[in-house]
Design an enzyme around this catalytic site. Structure first.
Site, PDB file in Angstrom:
ATOM      1  N   ASP A  10      52.858  99.967  62.739  1.00 33.39           N
ATOM      2  CA  ASP A  10      53.915 100.965  62.870  1.00 33.39           C
ATOM      3  C   ASP A  10      54.008 101.671  61.525  1.00 33.39           C
ATOM      4  OD1 ASP A  10      54.928 100.422  65.543  1.00 33.39           O
ATOM      5  OD2 ASP A  10      55.621  98.503  64.748  1.00 33.39           O
TER       6      ASP A  10
ATOM      7  N   ASP B  98      55.613  96.453  78.205  1.00 33.04           N
ATOM      8  CA  ASP B  98      56.507  95.612  77.400  1.00 33.04           C
ATOM      9  C   ASP B  98      57.115  94.592  78.338  1.00 33.04           C
ATOM     10  OD1 ASP B  98      56.020  96.990  75.085  1.00 33.04           O
ATOM     11  OD2 ASP B  98      57.787  98.272  75.233  1.00 33.04           O
TER      12      ASP B  98
END
Lengths: 253, 198
Positions: A130, A11
């Site tokens: 997700d 990330d």
């Protein structure tokens, strides 16, 4: 037969790799190019950069990271985060990415999947999802980092993704993400049984046996992990040695 | 000096990045004179066979490549490898460069997905300089739907994707990789180094 892939995910915020625990207490863990080089040496089969900067300047910084990494790392690079148009795809691929991952934007504008597949080829279109269990006994798709329920059925969504020509699905289970109790075997089987395209398992990996579990109990093509590798608890090489010992086909280091 | 032939079909810079990393002098070019002066040629390629042949033909370089390949090594990568064959059958029949006998046809691996995307193992076949020094457990990175159909004597290595698929081919000065050496880690870099040192 294709090797099962081990994919570290980085990330990146403003050019730095960060790791948040349940979106709180975000910590800087280092320089993305250096980390990518390190993971490459350990035998990572692919490296994912996920841009969590939501600004225009941030995008430029991210492309610099990709450009620099592509000069020193010779395995496929996948970049996600903030990609909304065909132009964004083009810029990212030109910077040296081999694949581009989209998530919320794909839900908001599914045509982006088919457009990108047509222009750049299916192989570079990865759809991140997700998903979370719902009270109807199924799974629902969420966007915006898992915060917004789209009332979209996971089974319907993965079918549409495949029909539109995506090359891969990266499935992150909100139920297991951050818990470190293992990948979401049930949810992965639910998706793997519905599509032919490769599925990357994401969310929940906390120990070395979770990697063998996901390959022995699901048809997932790859396993993605972040914190486990960032904090040096395990190296990619250790995971691969372990999998080899379990007779799971992996690329040697 | 290796000339990477620029005819508008993708992955040039990944190939160049890998050569630069190996400190192998190279130039990305569409200039016929550069091709004549170079020691070796690389023909990259991403996309569809007919488009790529058309684009290559529009550069006017096909005749130069045909002359130069008599004198120096040429490496085709991915679609660039497929173009080395006589004919391609992607969207109808298209004539290829014809350096290696054979055709390029859609793969039909039972129960497996097309394209093949991922790391697959090289199964060594005929001895070939380009694969020198590789272990028996070498994996390389593939992204393709079509594959060469050719004589086994021209195949340096196969890979198994629902059957034997030519992964690395050769004939005289001409070499081809169906996989992407520039994305295949240490194994791929070794292959590019082998080619540069021929």
């Amino acid at each position: 037969m294709l090797a099962k892939r081990i994919i570290p995910c980085l990330d990146v915020r403003n050019g730095k790799v960060v790791k948040g625990v349940n979106f709180e207490g975000v910590k800087d863990v280092g320089d993305p190019v250096e980390l990518a080089i390190q993971y490459n040496k350990q035998g990572a089969d692919e490296i994912v950069f996920y841009d969590i900067t939501a600004s225009h300047e941030g995008r430029g910084v991210m492309l610099d990271v990709v450009r620099e990494t592509a000069k020193q790392v010779f395995v496929p690079l996948c970049v996600g985060g903030g990609i909304a148009t065909i132009e964004d795809f083009r810029d990212t691929l030109r910077a040296g990415a081999d694949k581009v991952s989209i998530n919320s934007q794909a839900v908001k504008n599914p045509k982006l999947i088919s457009d990108a597949a047509e222009v750049f080829g299916s192989q570079c279109v990865v759809i991140g999802i997700d998903a979370k269990r719902n009270d109807k006994g199924g799974y629902s798709v969420f966007i915006n980092g898992g915060r917004l329920d789209m009332n979209l059925d996971l089974g319907d969504w993965v079918k549409e993704i495949e029909e539109r020509g995506a090359g891969e699905i990266c499935l992150n289970s909100i139920d297991t993400d951050g818990v470190r109790g293992g990948f979401d075997i049930e949810m992965l089987n639910f998706v793997c049984s519905r599509v032919k395209i490769p599925v990357i398992a994401s969310g929940g990996c906390g120990a070395i046996n979770h990697f063998s579990e996901v390959f022995e109990q699901t048809a997932s093509s790859a396993a993605l992990a972040a914190s486990l590798f960032h904090f040096g608890e395990l190296t990619v090489g250790e995971v691969k040695e372990y999998l080899k010992g379990k007779n799971i086909a992996v690329r040697g280091v | 000096m290796i000339a990477i032939i620029d005819y508008g079909a993708g992955n040039l810079f990944s190939v160049q990045n890998a050569l630069n990393y190996l400190e192998i002098p190279n130039i990305v070019t569409k200039n016929a004179e550069d091709l004549r002066k170079a020691d070796k040629l690389i023909l990259p390629g991403v996309g569809a066979f007919p488009d790529a042949m058309r684009m290559l033909s529009e550069t006017g370089l096909i005749e130069v490549i045909k002359e130069e390949v008599q004198k120096k090594p040429l490496l085709g990568i991915c679609l660039g490898m497929q173009m080395l064959f006589e004919k391609g059958y992607e969207f109808g029949e298209t004539e290829g460069l014809g350096f290696i006998k054979g055709t390029v046809e859609l793969m039909t691996p039972p129960g497996l997905v097309i394209p093949q995307i991922g790391w697959n193992k090289l199964e060594m076949n005929e001895d070939c300089k380009i694969l020198e020094g590789l272990s028996d457990d070498s994996y390389v990175y593939f992204v393709h739907s079509y594959a060469a159909v050719c004589d086994s004597k021209n195949v340096a290595a196969y890979t198994d994707y629902g059957g034997k698929v030519p992964a690395c081919v050769f004939s005289g000065n001409v070499y081809g990789c169906q996989f992407h050496p520039e994305k295949s880690g240490e194994t791929g870099l070794r292959i590019l180094k082998n080619f540069a040192e021929m």
